[in-house]
Scaffold this motif. Sequence first.
Motif, PDB file in Angstrom:
ATOM      1  N   GLY A 150       0.824  -1.194   0.000  1.00  0.00           N
ATOM      2  CA  GLY A 150       0.000   0.000   0.000  1.00  0.00           C
ATOM      3  C   GLY A 150       0.862   1.249   0.000  1.00  0.00           C
ATOM      4  O   GLY A 150       0.766   2.092  -0.891  1.00  0.00           O
ATOM      5  N   ILE A 151       1.717   1.375   1.026  1.00  0.00           N
ATOM      6  CA  ILE A 151       2.685   2.469   1.107  1.00  0.00           C
ATOM      7  C   ILE A 151       4.034   1.863   1.472  1.00  0.00           C
ATOM      8  O   ILE A 151       4.158   1.167   2.486  1.00  0.00           O
ATOM      9  N   ASP A 152       5.030   2.109   0.663  1.00  0.00           N
ATOM     10  CA  ASP A 152       6.389   1.601   0.875  1.00  0.00           C
ATOM     11  C   ASP A 152       7.301   2.789   1.150  1.00  0.00           C
ATOM     12  O   ASP A 152       7.500   3.638   0.284  1.00  0.00           O
ATOM     13  N   ILE A 153       7.841   2.867   2.386  1.00  0.00           N
ATOM     14  CA  ILE A 153       8.676   3.995   2.795  1.00  0.00           C
ATOM     15  C   ILE A 153      10.115   3.520   2.956  1.00  0.00           C
ATOM     16  O   ILE A 153      10.397   2.649   3.771  1.00  0.00           O
ATOM     17  N   GLN A 154      11.017   4.128   2.193  1.00  0.00           N
ATOM     18  CA  GLN A 154      12.418   3.734   2.210  1.00  0.00           C
ATOM     19  C   GLN A 154      13.313   4.727   2.943  1.00  0.00           C
ATOM     20  O   GLN A 154      14.476   4.407   3.196  1.00  0.00           O
ATOM     21  N   GLU A 155      12.783   5.899   3.271  1.00  0.00           N
ATOM     22  CA  GLU A 155      13.631   6.934   3.867  1.00  0.00           C
ATOM     23  C   GLU A 155      13.057   7.405   5.201  1.00  0.00           C
ATOM     24  O   GLU A 155      12.273   6.690   5.816  1.00  0.00           O
ATOM     25  N   ASP A 156      13.412   8.607   5.651  1.00  0.00           N
ATOM     26  CA  ASP A 156      13.292   8.993   7.049  1.00  0.00           C
ATOM     27  C   ASP A 156      12.374  10.203   7.270  1.00  0.00           C
ATOM     28  O   ASP A 156      12.138  11.004   6.369  1.00  0.00           O
ATOM     29  N   PHE A 157      11.871  10.314   8.521  1.00  0.00           N
ATOM     30  CA  PHE A 157      11.126  11.491   8.991  1.00  0.00           C
ATOM     31  C   PHE A 157       9.843  11.735   8.184  1.00  0.00           C
ATOM     32  O   PHE A 157       9.429  12.873   8.001  1.00  0.00           O
ATOM     33  N   ASN A 158       9.209  10.673   7.717  1.00  0.00           N
ATOM     34  CA  ASN A 158       7.961  10.807   6.971  1.00  0.00           C
ATOM     35  C   ASN A 158       6.760  10.587   7.889  1.00  0.00           C
ATOM     36  O   ASN A 158       6.861   9.909   8.916  1.00  0.00           O
ATOM     37  N   THR A 159       5.615  11.152   7.501  1.00  0.00           N
ATOM     38  CA  THR A 159       4.387  11.033   8.271  1.00  0.00           C
ATOM     39  C   THR A 159       3.290  10.433   7.393  1.00  0.00           C
ATOM     40  O   THR A 159       3.017  10.935   6.301  1.00  0.00           O
ATOM     41  N   VAL A 160       2.664   9.355   7.883  1.00  0.00           N
ATOM     42  CA  VAL A 160       1.560   8.706   7.177  1.00  0.00           C
ATOM     43  C   VAL A 160       0.388   8.651   8.143  1.00  0.00           C
ATOM     44  O   VAL A 160       0.454   7.977   9.175  1.00  0.00           O
ATOM     45  N   THR A 161      -0.691   9.363   7.843  1.00  0.00           N
ATOM     46  CA  THR A 161      -1.775   9.483   8.810  1.00  0.00           C
ATOM     47  C   THR A 161      -3.134   9.578   8.127  1.00  0.00           C
ATOM     48  O   THR A 161      -3.266  10.139   7.037  1.00  0.00           O
ATOM     49  N   GLN A 162      -4.142   8.976   8.763  1.00  0.00           N
ATOM     50  CA  GLN A 162      -5.539   9.083   8.380  1.00  0.00           C
ATOM     51  C   GLN A 162      -5.804   8.550   6.974  1.00  0.00           C
ATOM     52  O   GLN A 162      -6.637   9.083   6.233  1.00  0.00           O
ATOM     53  N   ASN A 178      11.127   1.101   6.100  1.00  0.00           N
ATOM     54  CA  ASN A 178      12.546   0.788   6.174  1.00  0.00           C
ATOM     55  C   ASN A 178      13.388   1.961   6.639  1.00  0.00           C
ATOM     56  O   ASN A 178      14.550   1.785   6.939  1.00  0.00           O
ATOM     57  N   GLY A 179      12.840   3.140   6.712  1.00  0.00           N
ATOM     58  CA  GLY A 179      13.575   4.311   7.172  1.00  0.00           C
ATOM     59  C   GLY A 179      13.488   4.463   8.681  1.00  0.00           C
ATOM     60  O   GLY A 179      12.890   3.638   9.387  1.00  0.00           O
ATOM     61  N   VAL A 180      14.053   5.541   9.195  1.00  0.00           N
ATOM     62  CA  VAL A 180      14.046   5.813  10.632  1.00  0.00           C
ATOM     63  C   VAL A 180      13.242   7.080  10.916  1.00  0.00           C
ATOM     64  O   VAL A 180      13.007   7.903  10.037  1.00  0.00           O
ATOM     65  N   PHE A 181      12.790   7.196  12.175  1.00  0.00           N
ATOM     66  CA  PHE A 181      12.054   8.378  12.642  1.00  0.00           C
ATOM     67  C   PHE A 181      10.795   8.661  11.808  1.00  0.00           C
ATOM     68  O   PHE A 181      10.442   9.809  11.566  1.00  0.00           O
ATOM     69  N   ASN A 182      10.114   7.601  11.381  1.00  0.00           N
ATOM     70  CA  ASN A 182       8.843   7.774  10.681  1.00  0.00           C
ATOM     71  C   ASN A 182       7.682   7.688  11.670  1.00  0.00           C
ATOM     72  O   ASN A 182       7.761   6.993  12.687  1.00  0.00           O
ATOM     73  N   ASN A 183       6.586   8.392  11.368  1.00  0.00           N
ATOM     74  CA  ASN A 183       5.394   8.413  12.212  1.00  0.00           C
ATOM     75  C   ASN A 183       4.196   7.882  11.430  1.00  0.00           C
ATOM     76  O   ASN A 183       3.857   8.429  10.369  1.00  0.00           O
ATOM     77  N   GLY A 201      12.428  -0.145  10.580  1.00  0.00           N
ATOM     78  CA  GLY A 201      13.240   1.046  10.790  1.00  0.00           C
ATOM     79  C   GLY A 201      13.251   1.448  12.249  1.00  0.00           C
ATOM     80  O   GLY A 201      12.246   1.289  12.967  1.00  0.00           O
ATOM     81  N   GLN A 202      14.345   1.979  12.706  1.00  0.00           N
ATOM     82  CA  GLN A 202      14.491   2.372  14.100  1.00  0.00           C
ATOM     83  C   GLN A 202      13.782   3.694  14.394  1.00  0.00           C
ATOM     84  O   GLN A 202      13.505   4.487  13.505  1.00  0.00           O
ATOM     85  N   PHE A 203      13.483   3.899  15.681  1.00  0.00           N
ATOM     86  CA  PHE A 203      12.866   5.146  16.162  1.00  0.00           C
ATOM     87  C   PHE A 203      11.558   5.452  15.424  1.00  0.00           C
ATOM     88  O   PHE A 203      11.252   6.609  15.120  1.00  0.00           O
ATOM     89  N   THR A 204      10.785   4.418  15.161  1.00  0.00           N
ATOM     90  CA  THR A 204       9.499   4.579  14.477  1.00  0.00           C
ATOM     91  C   THR A 204       8.383   4.678  15.504  1.00  0.00           C
ATOM     92  O   THR A 204       8.372   3.964  16.498  1.00  0.00           O
ATOM     93  N   SER A 232      11.686   1.888  18.942  1.00  0.00           N
ATOM     94  CA  SER A 232      10.388   2.326  18.406  1.00  0.00           C
ATOM     95  C   SER A 232       9.320   2.272  19.490  1.00  0.00           C
ATOM     96  O   SER A 232       9.504   1.674  20.551  1.00  0.00           O
ATOM     97  N   ILE A 233       8.179   2.900  19.217  1.00  0.00           N
ATOM     98  CA  ILE A 233       7.030   2.884  20.112  1.00  0.00           C
ATOM     99  C   ILE A 233       5.817   2.417  19.323  1.00  0.00           C
ATOM    100  O   ILE A 233       5.471   2.999  18.291  1.00  0.00           O
ATOM    101  N   ILE A 234       5.166   1.355  19.814  1.00  0.00           N
ATOM    102  CA  ILE A 234       3.959   0.814  19.210  1.00  0.00           C
ATOM    103  C   ILE A 234       2.850   0.990  20.241  1.00  0.00           C
ATOM    104  O   ILE A 234       2.833   0.299  21.270  1.00  0.00           O
TER     105      ILE A 234
END
Length: 327
Positions: A150-162, A178-183, A201-204, A232-234
């Motif tokens: 559906g959504i494939d994220i390869q990099e960092d600091f991205n936001t996927v919401t709603q 696969n990136g880090v610091f994504n929300n 990815g770490q710090f997700t 990460s935090i789930i």
Amino acid sequence: MKIHHVYATTIFLGFFIPLFAKAVECGDTITAPTTLTEELICEVTDADQVVLTVEGPSGSLDMNGYRITCVGADSSQSGTGILLSGTSAQLYNGMIFACTKGIVAKGNGSHSIYSMMIEDSYDDIIYIETNHTVVKDNTLIGSVPSTGDGIDIQEDFNTVTQNFIAGGLPDSDGIKLNGVFNNISHNDISGYLGEGIEVNGQFTNVFSNTISTVSNGIAVGGGNEDDNADFSIISQNHITSNFNWGIPVRQTSNTVITQNTVEKNSGGGIGILDDNSELNKIIDNISQDNSDLNSFDLEDESDPGDCTGPNTWRLNTFDTANPSCLK
């Protein structure tokens, strides 16, 4: 590549200037604020693989409720509905149909994708290979068959919401990270035979998502040193009626899993499934009605059997556990 023309209106300094002399055509690059006024149908070939490119920082596309349709896009081609490039490109308020990839975000990042409906993409519906991009309030419907996510994220600091994300067979994921610091928050994901959300990815931060009828709800770590979700935090997710685990954790450390509701998953509730997972905190979750003869609401395979293992379990509500002393 041209099949249908679409006329556009460009906005400068608050005035609307009609550009009747120059239509937007299949294969164009948009470098100014643009509004579609008609449906656009484009043939995808090996030579012309991108329908439209929106290039920031000045390029934006208001699709005005109209649809882009790819003709000839199949598994042998790499047709993309819309490519976002440069910095801060914006795309919103439209539909993309039957393109191999719906949207690809590259360049320097900080792009915005919102209020889109994308259907029948054979590969990834949205593919993000850049940083600081926001994907919000979209409806994504996968095709059958599908080889993408559906959504494939390869990099960092991205936001996927709603977002509403559904479909995708035979082995796709709703969201792959696969990136880090994504929300990742407030998404509704269903109908995938892969993972609802796969966190590699770490710090997700993954919170307040609803996930059902997928293989595993939120898969934390891929099972090796490169694919981990350390730190990460789930939290606060509702994970129900999935075919395997609610939250499986594999080779991931220092992750917090808290305040999730995990219920009616056939393979188990919350499980540490790798001996190399340590220093994780599983606290204050509701995990019930996940067990059968071979599965449990809570399970920790890294524990020697007396709850002296390397992970912390506290204040969880559950019916069955392995070992039984988990809390």
